[in-house]
Design an enzyme around this catalytic site. Structure first.
Site, mmCIF file in Angstrom:
data_model
loop_
_atom_site.group_PDB
_atom_site.id
_atom_site.type_symbol
_atom_site.label_atom_id
_atom_site.label_comp_id
_atom_site.label_asym_id
_atom_site.label_seq_id
_atom_site.Cartn_x
_atom_site.Cartn_y
_atom_site.Cartn_z
ATOM 1 N N ASP A 396 23.459 33.925 64.761
ATOM 2 C CA ASP A 396 22.555 32.634 64.550
ATOM 3 C C ASP A 396 21.485 33.277 63.377
ATOM 4 O O ASP A 396 21.809 34.609 62.918
ATOM 5 C CB ASP A 396 21.874 32.051 65.669
ATOM 6 C CG ASP A 396 21.167 30.781 65.255
ATOM 7 O OD1 ASP A 396 20.929 30.484 64.200
ATOM 8 O OD2 ASP A 396 21.323 29.693 66.230
ATOM 9 N N ASP A 510 24.331 24.835 58.672
ATOM 10 C CA ASP A 510 23.441 24.377 59.703
ATOM 11 C C ASP A 510 22.214 23.606 58.622
ATOM 12 O O ASP A 510 22.078 24.096 57.457
ATOM 13 C CB ASP A 510 22.641 25.207 60.549
ATOM 14 C CG ASP A 510 21.923 24.674 61.649
ATOM 15 O OD1 ASP A 510 22.007 23.372 61.980
ATOM 16 O OD2 ASP A 510 21.242 25.492 62.560
ATOM 17 N N GLU A 513 21.034 18.330 56.676
ATOM 18 C CA GLU A 513 20.608 16.989 56.607
ATOM 19 C C GLU A 513 19.986 16.465 55.193
ATOM 20 O O GLU A 513 20.403 15.407 55.063
ATOM 21 C CB GLU A 513 19.819 16.449 57.837
ATOM 22 C CG GLU A 513 20.444 16.469 59.305
ATOM 23 C CD GLU A 513 20.336 17.908 59.720
ATOM 24 O OE1 GLU A 513 21.459 18.308 60.223
ATOM 25 O OE2 GLU A 513 19.681 18.929 59.353
ATOM 26 N N ARG A 592 26.551 21.019 60.619
ATOM 27 C CA ARG A 592 26.119 19.828 61.440
ATOM 28 C C ARG A 592 25.758 18.454 60.795
ATOM 29 O O ARG A 592 26.116 17.689 61.542
ATOM 30 C CB ARG A 592 24.389 20.552 61.813
ATOM 31 C CG ARG A 592 23.891 19.767 62.699
ATOM 32 C CD ARG A 592 22.493 20.439 63.068
ATOM 33 N NE ARG A 592 21.539 20.377 62.249
ATOM 34 C CZ ARG A 592 20.195 20.625 62.370
ATOM 35 N NH1 ARG A 592 20.200 21.635 63.349
ATOM 36 N NH2 ARG A 592 19.684 20.764 61.601
ATOM 37 N N HIS A 666 27.088 28.456 72.980
ATOM 38 C CA HIS A 666 26.130 28.667 72.199
ATOM 39 C C HIS A 666 24.887 28.515 73.040
ATOM 40 O O HIS A 666 24.731 27.462 74.004
ATOM 41 C CB HIS A 666 26.186 28.035 71.061
ATOM 42 C CG HIS A 666 25.324 28.301 70.037
ATOM 43 N ND1 HIS A 666 24.700 29.494 69.748
ATOM 44 C CD2 HIS A 666 24.279 27.451 69.252
ATOM 45 C CE1 HIS A 666 23.564 29.612 68.757
ATOM 46 N NE2 HIS A 666 23.323 28.048 68.593
#
Length: 926
Positions: A396, A510, A513, A592, A666
């Site tokens: 990450d 990630d 949006e 995502r 995860h």
């Protein structure tokens, strides 16, 4: 010994809440009777009963107000289409009637529910009139005219209607401004050259008011009837409603809930948003597509190609309203007739998913908070020490320097290049995270990604033409504009620079949006029609800029108001292109945020779930919904991302997660470790065993992905896809199938040693033992101790499996075992797709093997339909045949007698076959 207990056909409870064809021209140019026009007796009865209910409601409320007009009382509650959908507004009679609508107060709904709208359209509310309709080469073109303005600004008075009969099972209907161009989604869709000759649908129109009536020819079922409410088409408010032929509706993502949507006044909002999966919230992706089951088992689908903020209102009529604030109304309707075919037809428009590399189907391990590359390495070594399968290790954002993309923490992650080299040496892969927010605060000349992006003008800009600055993990950030082709080149160059240091194998994109810790930007958002539109759908936060960038932000292709829901798709497209150029192999990307056609470029994980039983349960409808959306490579964070898991929960979740198409464990930072090595020997063994089961099934799973890539088949599949005539399957979302053959029935609640699941009609075989269970289509209680996951093979199937290893690379070198599950008439069928597992376009280039397996009249045959050199490297070692009714006297392999074993549970096994996959053969038992 396997035990089953037959139960009543009651469905399992939902996830429990806990902590949190040359088509005919219309035959008449008159009016098509709207839904509310019926016989006089029916109208009178409805009117009388409605008046009675109204009087009782008013009296119980302590007052008797003015009676609504009869035309309003005529409309049954379930058929009241909302005329005042604005949230955070108390709708009064005055407000409602100012729009020309009916106002009838209803009892308040239960908490969290919406309830019957108080303000709704009367039957005579002004709409568009179909002024003309002409034949075209592909269908029809018409002109719609509105004589009276509706109540949103900039009503568009003249609309163009285009109808194309694209195939016998696909209809395309588009409504847009007749006089001015409007934004349309920049998505490649197929262009047909000829009109369908024998469509299985019939299309008619109501002329005044305008409406579409679509029917299935074979049954007469009305699939669409848009006369139920007026068409509204203003610049920033587009609305069209339809009746539905049943209440069994699926799709419309991304949301968390059951697979089957409730039509009890349920509004689903589509606007990409960073928020942990929560019921009723708009989540990470936007998928304006639904699948609906019709009486008798037929299915159809509807896709609205529109990327603006949108909501879909469902009501018990049954009915549906599309409500969007931009673009055009661009509908594709897919007629199936089966649900599998509907999804294939949908993907013929949006594109088939990419073929993943074989290692993508192995087990992935990640956490936020390893703290260092050495700690990451320790986890990898522990997995190897216990010989637990693992194909990919992830990191990450903690690998970065100050959470900045394309950087490496030179102290804590100094050994990362050596770790990646070690992974590759052991046939394993490395995947890292990337975010689209680029740190904007580093001294000039010290951070190339921002400096160069700024120099080339590659970021989202404010209305003033300056980079829009928000805040994400590294602090203040600019946001890459992936609608600009030049950004793709800059993204590639950044990845090339980092790859030279850390040769990663895949990417995890990630926060796309895009997510923003601020609302809009550091300066907020300017006043105006984009950030404060006349109508805002029911988005979380009540603003389009809530935890994202300003809708007014400028991008290369259009304004962010139009492109927001496409951001993740555009980043995935840029990332896939870059990976292909860097590695020269199939790209592996998990994103995502998603939008239709995403499957062509990436897979998806279901986001930041919690370590709760409820979250595990909801992951099944989540992955099945994404199967409908054409993104088969999907899974949830196994054992949960946030919060602390328990050993029992993680064991059960690892069993379920081993059958996610994309399987990754995860975990967040500051929580205890939840990789398999962190648990007791018993739990660790159970986790290892179920992963070995997954790895043994990789040839079957890989072949399913080939069929998804080739023709749009689903991989993880709802039961009703295979048994559409069985209404009992239509609500099931606690079980699922791999392909048509393998039934997965996981335990989804604590403290139990059994599980109840539905077993469709027919013979099913226990995957592990071959023992059979005959079902008439019923709920069965199955033994499920903590170390056991129930798996059943459907009669008539042949599953290619393989002796499992600890990586896909090791597994692929092992002998194959073919499992034959005989049908009641002693037949079975299966297939296998085999290639090198990672090269680009192997099917398209012919670099693959395809083998078909068949059983009839006690003869198994393996037929090689296409061969490549890869198939010469693997052998078929064992054949296990389930359901052989009586002990054979002999078994012949290509005419030569062969030793065999036969068990009392009717399982015939022939070992040591030693047959090359590249050679056809037959095996007969007498």
């Amino acid at each position: 010994m396997k035990s089953y207990q037959k139960l009543t056909t009651t469905q399992p409870a939902a996830c429990q809440l806990e902590e949190e064809g040359a088509a005919p021209v219309p035959s008449s140019h008159g009016k098509l009777a709207p839904w509310w026009v019926g016989s006089g007796l029916l109208v009178a009865a409805v009117l009388l009963s409605t008046i009675t209910v109204w009087v009782l409601q008013q009296v119980s409320g302590g007052w008797l107000g003015p009676m609504p007009p009869p035309k309003c009382l005529l409309v049954p509650e379930s058929h009241r289409f909302d005329c005042y959908p604005e949230r955070r507004v108390v709708v009064t009679q005055e407000l409602c009637e100012s729009r020309g609508c009916c106002f009838i107060q209803s009892p308040p709904p239960a908490e969290g529910k919406q309830g019957v709208p108080w303000c709704f359209y009367p039957p005579d509310f002004p709409s568009y009139t179909l002024e003309s309709l002409n034949q075209t080469a592909l269908g029809m073109a018409g002109l719609l005219v509105r004589r009276e303005k509706a109540y949103y600004p900039r009503d568009i008075e003249r609309l163009r209607l285009d109808v194309e009969f694209e195939t016998d099972t696909r209809l395309h209907i588009k409504i847009t401004d007749a006089d001015n161009p409007r934004y349309e989604v920049p998505l490649d869709v197929p262009r047909v050259m000829k009109r369908a000759e024998n469509p299985i649908y019939s299309l008619n129109f109501s002329w005044d008011p305008f409406g579409v009536l679509l029917q299935r020819k074979a049954t007469g079922t009305v699939l669409l009837n848009t006369t139920v409410a007026p068409l509204i088409f203003a610049d920033q408010f587009l609305q069209i409603s339809t009746s539905l032929p049943s209440k069994f509706l699926y799709g419309l993502g991304e949301h968390r809930g059951s697979l089957l949507h409730s039509l009890d006044w349920n509004t689903l909002t589509l606007w990409a948003r960073d928020v942990p999966p929560t019921e009723s919230f708009n989540l990470y992706g936007a998928h304006p597509f639904y699948l609906l089951m019709e009486e008798g088992g037929n299915a159809h689908g509807v896709f609205l190609l529109n990327s603006n903020a949108m909501e879909v209102a469902l009501q018990p009529a049954p009915g549906l309203t599309w409500r969007t604030i931009g673009g055009v109304l661009d509908f594709y309707i897919f007629l199936g007739p089966g649900p599998n075919m509907v999804i294939q037809q949908y993907q013929q428009v949006i594109g088939f998913p990419a073929m993943p590399p074989i290692w993508a189907l192995g087990f992935h391990l990640c956490r936020w908070g390893y703290g260092s590359s050495n700690e990451t390495w320790q986890t990898v070594r522990a997995m190897r020490n216990y010989q637990i399968p693992q194909d990919a290790q992830w990191n990450d954002i903690d690998y970065m320097d100050g959470y900045r993309d394309f950087t490496l923490d030179s102290q804590k992650f100094a050994s990362l290049p050596a770790l990646v080299k070690d992974l590759h040496k052991h046939g394993q892969r490395y995947v890292m995270i990337l975010d689209p927010g680029i740190s904007s605060t580093s001294p000039h000349g010290s951070y190339w990604p921002f400096d160069e992006g700024l120099r080339r003008g590659l970021f989202l800009n404010t209305t003033q033409g300056q980079p829009l600055i928000g805040q994400v993990w590294p602090g203040f950030t600019a946001f890459a504009d992936f609608s600009n082709p030049d950004t793709h080149q800059w993204w590639l160059e950044n990845l090339q620079h980092f790859y030279a240091r850390v040769p990663f194998d895949g990417l995890w994109i990630d926060m796309n949006e895009p997510s923003n810790f601020m609302d809009g930007s550091e300066d907020g958002c300017p006043p105006g029609e984009f950030d404060s539109p006349p109508y805002t759908p029911a988005v979380l936060g009540d603003s389009l800029s809530a935890k994202t960038v300003c809708a007014s932000a400028k991008q290369k292709v259009s304004v962010h108001y139009n492109l927001h829901n496409l951001y993740g798709l555009m980043e995935a497209k840029a990332t896939a292109s870059a990976l292909i150029k860097i590695r020269g192999k199939r790209p592996f990307i998990i994103s995502r945020s998603t939008f239709p056609s995403q499957g062509r470029y990436s897979g998806h994980w279901l986001g930041d779930n919690r370590s709760q039983w409820k979250d595990m349960c909801y992951s099944i409808p989540g992955l099945l919904s994404f199967s409908l959306f054409g993104i088969p490579l999907v899974g949830a964070d196994i054992c949960g991302f946030s919060g602390s898991t328990s050993e029992e929960l993680c064991t059960r979740w690892m069993q379920l997660g081993a059958f996610y198409p994309f399987a990754r464990n995860h975990n967040t930072q500051n929580e205890k470790a939840q990789d398999p090595t962190a648990f007791s020997p018993a739990a660790r063994t159970a986790m290892k065993d179920v992963l070995l089961t997954r790895y043994s099934l990789l040839p079957f799973l890989y072949s399913l992905f080939h069929r998804a890539h080739l023709q749009g088949d689903t991989v993880a599949r709802p039961l009703f896809f295979e048994f559409p005539w069985d209404v009992a399957t239509w609500e099931l979302d606690r079980q699922f199938l791999w392909g048509r053959s393998l039934l997965v029935t996981p335990v989804l609640e604590p403290g139990v040693d059994s599980v109840t699941g539905y077993v469709p009609q027919g013979t099913w075989y226990d995957f592990y033992t071959g023992s059979s269970v005959n079902s008439s289509g019923e709920m069965l209680k199955m033994s499920a101790p903590l170390e056991h996951l129930n798996l059943h093979i459907r009669e008539g199937s042949i599953l290619p499996t393989q002796k499992p290893g600890t990586t896909t690379e090791v597994t692929r070198g092992n002998p194959l075992r073919l499992i034959v599950a005989l049908s009641s008439n002693a037949t079975a069928w299966g297939d296998l797709f085999w290639d090198d597992g990672e090269s680009l376009d192997t099917f398209e280039k012919g670099n693959y093997s395809y083998v078909m397996f068949n059983v009839t009249q006690n003869i198994f045959t393996s037929t090689v339909l296409h061969a490549s050199t890869e198939a010469t490297k693997v052998t078929i070692g064992t054949l296990s045949i389930f359901g052989v009714q009586k002990p054979p006297s002999k078994v012949l392999l290509n005419g030569q007698e062969k030793p065999f074993s036969y068990l009392d549970n009717q399982v015939l096994t022939v070992s040591d076959l030693g047959m090359s996959l590249s050679q056809g053969f037959s095996l007969r038992w007498l």
